[in-house]
Each structure stands twice: as C-alpha cells, then as structure tokens.
Design an enzyme around this catalytic site. Structure first.
Site, PDB file in Angstrom:
ATOM      1  N   CYS A  25      92.013 -35.028  24.572  1.00 26.68           N
ATOM      2  CA  CYS A  25      92.931 -33.801  23.692  1.00 26.68           C
ATOM      3  C   CYS A  25      92.508 -32.378  24.947  1.00 26.68           C
ATOM      4  O   CYS A  25      91.381 -31.197  24.426  1.00 26.68           O
ATOM      5  CB  CYS A  25      92.447 -32.475  22.422  1.00 26.68           C
ATOM      6  SG  CYS A  25      93.426 -31.592  22.088  1.00 26.68           S
TER       7      CYS A  25
ATOM      8  N   CYS B  15      92.521 -29.010  23.380  1.00 28.67           N
ATOM      9  CA  CYS B  15      91.888 -29.039  22.308  1.00 28.67           C
ATOM     10  C   CYS B  15      90.307 -28.091  23.045  1.00 28.67           C
ATOM     11  O   CYS B  15      89.567 -27.036  22.545  1.00 28.67           O
ATOM     12  CB  CYS B  15      91.185 -29.572  21.037  1.00 28.67           C
ATOM     13  SG  CYS B  15      92.730 -30.491  20.429  1.00 28.67           S
ATOM     14  N   ASP B  16      89.952 -29.060  24.339  1.00 29.96           N
ATOM     15  CA  ASP B  16      88.681 -28.547  24.177  1.00 29.96           C
ATOM     16  C   ASP B  16      88.165 -28.374  26.376  1.00 29.96           C
ATOM     17  O   ASP B  16      87.858 -28.042  27.155  1.00 29.96           O
ATOM     18  CB  ASP B  16      87.664 -30.144  25.173  1.00 29.96           C
ATOM     19  CG  ASP B  16      87.508 -31.035  23.865  1.00 29.96           C
ATOM     20  OD1 ASP B  16      87.448 -30.010  23.067  1.00 29.96           O
ATOM     21  OD2 ASP B  16      87.953 -32.200  23.681  1.00 29.96           O
TER      22      ASP B  16
END
Ligand SMILES: Cc1cc2nc3c(=O)[nH]c(=O)nc-3n(C[C@H](O)[C@H](O)[C@H](O)COP(=O)(O)OP(=O)(O)OC[C@H]3O[C@@H](n4cnc5c(N)ncnc54)[C@H](O)[C@@H]3O)c2cc1C
Length: 320
Positions: A139, A142-143
C-alpha cells in the site's frame, strides 16, 4: 418455516467483511430491525483505506479513503451494530441455521452475507514475506510517507502500480517501476504521466528475484534477459493485482477463478446466503458497485427472513 430453536444466541444476519459492501448491508439490515453481527478481521472500510483520494463516489468531489470509511462506519455505529474483530476461517451454510467460525468463536445466524472483498496478490520471491513491514509494502498510500527522499521500487504494470508510482514520485527521491511484461496494462493518461515525470524510471521485461536486507530492505536482485544484478533500494511496493479469497466458503458455487458465481441479485446456490461486492463475479469492481450490492444483498436477506416467518425473540429464537 425455519426450525431454529436453540439455546445459543442466534443472529438474524451475519455479515462477513466491513468494506463498503458489508457496511451498506449493515445499514439496510439494521434499519429494518434485524439483529446483525458484523465480522471484520482488520479495520472497517476495507480497500477504501488504501485509496488516497476518491473522486468518483457520488456526493463527494474528493474525499480521502480513510475519511469515507469513517463516515460509512459512523452510520452503522449510530444504528447500534455489534461488531466482532476476527477472521472467519470456516463456515457451515447448507442448513437452515448457518454457522460462521472465526479464529476465536463460532456464531450462528439464519442468514449470511459474505462481503469479503479480494486479497492482494504476492510476488512470491525470496524475502517478500520476511521483509513485509520492513520495507516491503502492498500500500503506497499507507506507507509511502516512511520513505521520504528515498529510492523505491514499484512492482507492477497496471493502473494501480502507475497510480502508486505517481503518488510516490511526490514523496520519494526516485521511483523505479519494475514490469515483467514488455508494456504497461494501464490507461493512456497514466502512461503519459509516468513518461513525463522526471524521477520515475521504468524497467520492462524485468523480474524481482529476491529482496535482501538485514532488519530492513537494502537491495533487490533483478533479472532482465537472463542477466541478474543487485540494486540498492529502500523499499519495494508491490502492486500486481488482487484475487478472490473464498476458500472458507467452499459450499458456495464459484467460477473457475474462485469468484462467487452470482449476479446482480447477489444470491447464491444456498438459500439465505448472499454475496456482495468485489468477491463475486462482476463487471466493475468499485465502491459504488460494492455499496449497491450491499443494499441488494441486505434487502434480499430481509425478504428471506420474512418469507420464513422468522421472528427474533431475545437470546434464542422464536418461529411463527
Ligand atoms: C489501491 C486501490 C485504489 C482504489 N481506488 C478506488 C477509487 O478511487 N474508487 C472506487 O470506486 N474504487 C476504488 N477501488 C476499488 C474499491 O476499493 C473496491 O472495489 C471496494 O472497496 C470493494 O468493496 P468490498 O466491500 O467488496 O471489499 P473490500 O473493500 O475489500 O472489503 C472487504 C473486507 O472484508 C474483510 N475480510 C476479508 N476476508 C475476511 C474474513 N475471512 N474474515 C473477516 N473479514 C474479512 C477485509 O478485511 C475487508 O475489510 C480501489 C481499490 C484499490 C485496491
């Protein structure tokens, strides 16, 4: 008429998965007065949480995926949902009473909606599992933040990989796209954007053989034309697609790819069991089609319960 006299608690409906399909099912079912249990193995919102900006969901010109998840969950919460955070590992669905087993417990209900989405595909190379969360990510949204001004790799050649690459190019120093085939399988405007972004490099016909490091990713071994080379890198983002994860529901008919064999009615080969969202055979997998399925599946579950004159009466059940 369903014979469901049991001492154990019997829900009217169990919904598996709290993505947009499951959450919408919950809204419809709760508003009609059903006793509903929602089971989710991670966090509510499902794949919406992986989307930085959603620009194609009616009513929102632009909204962060996490925010839309929160809004949908608030609606469900305000209607008094019972939610269990656990993974469903097994089901028995063929009888009048359906059993749903999680890792911790067994639950029963008269009807079930499965809205478990799809699972992310893995590369299967050495080091992928070992370095998950230590530089390997599925992701970018997200990261990506953790790799500010670093050099990263994106594996994949579809729309998601290209969108991720563009997103990361605004955070990272350099983004290398590794594509196994000799071309992209993505929309033209994304390909044009990739070509015009200075800090993105593309490597076609290249495979990641191994991800290496100590306590975090340091390098990858790439292979192109039978030639292998080690490249220093800080993170590997994997965006090679998704696949069904329906093994726990083997009584339900599936197509040869493992998607639930259902149509717009969201019904299955088992009475009282419905499927909604990305997990079933369908033309378009989006939030709007998942919510639409959720509404349909819940409406048919309500009809099923009424048809069988099912009446809920506290901790056990009564039948008219
Ligand atoms: C990177 C990315 C970007 C996207 N961008 C957009 C976009 O901009 N607009 C758009 O409309 N769509 C977008 N989509 C597609 C959209 O997110 C999906 O179509 C939609 O979320 C599907 O909803 P769903 O409820 O069917 O499944 P999901 O959202 O996948 O939810 C399924 C839920 O079930 C849970 N679950 C699975 N198995 C179990 C189990 N055994 N036990 C308990 N819980 C379980 C999962 O944890 C998950 O929370 C995007 C998808 C991705 C991956």
């Amino acid at each position: 008429m369903i014979n469901c006299q049991r001492g154990d608690y019997l829900f009217d409906l169990i919904i598996i998965g709290a993505g947009p399909a499951g959450l919408t099912s919950a809204i419809y079912a709760l508003r009609s007065g059903l006793e509903v249990l929602l089971i989710e193995r991670e966090i509510y919102g499902g794949k919406m949480n992986l989307t930085n900006e959603i620009t194609n969901y009616p009513g929102h010109t632009k909204i962060a995926g996490i925010e839309l998840s929160k809004q949908m969950f608030e609606s469900v919460k305000s209607l008094g949902i019972k939610i269990e955070y656990d993974q469903v590992i097994r089901t028995r669905l063929n009888d009048d009473i359906k059993f749903v087993c999680t890792e911790q417990e067994e639950f029963s209900a008269v009807s079930v909606i499965i809205a478990n989405g799809l699972k992310t595909k893995h590369l299967g190379c050495i080091g992928e599992k070992e370095f998950f969360g230590k530089g390997v990510s599925y992701c970018a949204i997200c990261d990506g933040f953790f790799f500010k001004n670093k050099n990263v790799i994106i594996a994949g050649g579809g729309n998601t990989a290209l969108e991720d690459a563009i997103y990361l190019s605004n955070i990272c120093k350099k983004v290398n796209i590794i594509v196994r085939k000799n071309c992209f399988r993505a929309e033209e405007f994304l390909v044009d954007l990739i070509k015009s972004t200075e800090n993105i490099c593309v490597f076609f016909e290249t495979e990641i053989l191994e991800i290496k490091g100590d306590n975090k990713v340091n390098s990858v071994i790439l292979e192109n034309n039978c030639v292998q080379k080690e490249v220093e890198i800080d993170a590997v983002f994997i965006a090679i697609g998704q696949q069904p994860e329906n093994e726990a529901f083997s009584e339900i008919k599936m197509d040869r790819f493992g998607y639930f064999d259902s149509d717009e009615t969201c019904t299955t080969n088992i009475e009282g069991v419905f499927v909604a969202g990305d997990c079933r055979v369908k033309f378009l997998r989006q939030i709007v089609t998942a919510t639409s399925d959720g509404a349909t599946a819940a409406s048919l579950a309500i009809k099923y319960l009424k048809k069988h004159k099912f009446v809920h009466s506290g901790t056990s059940v009564g039948v008219e």
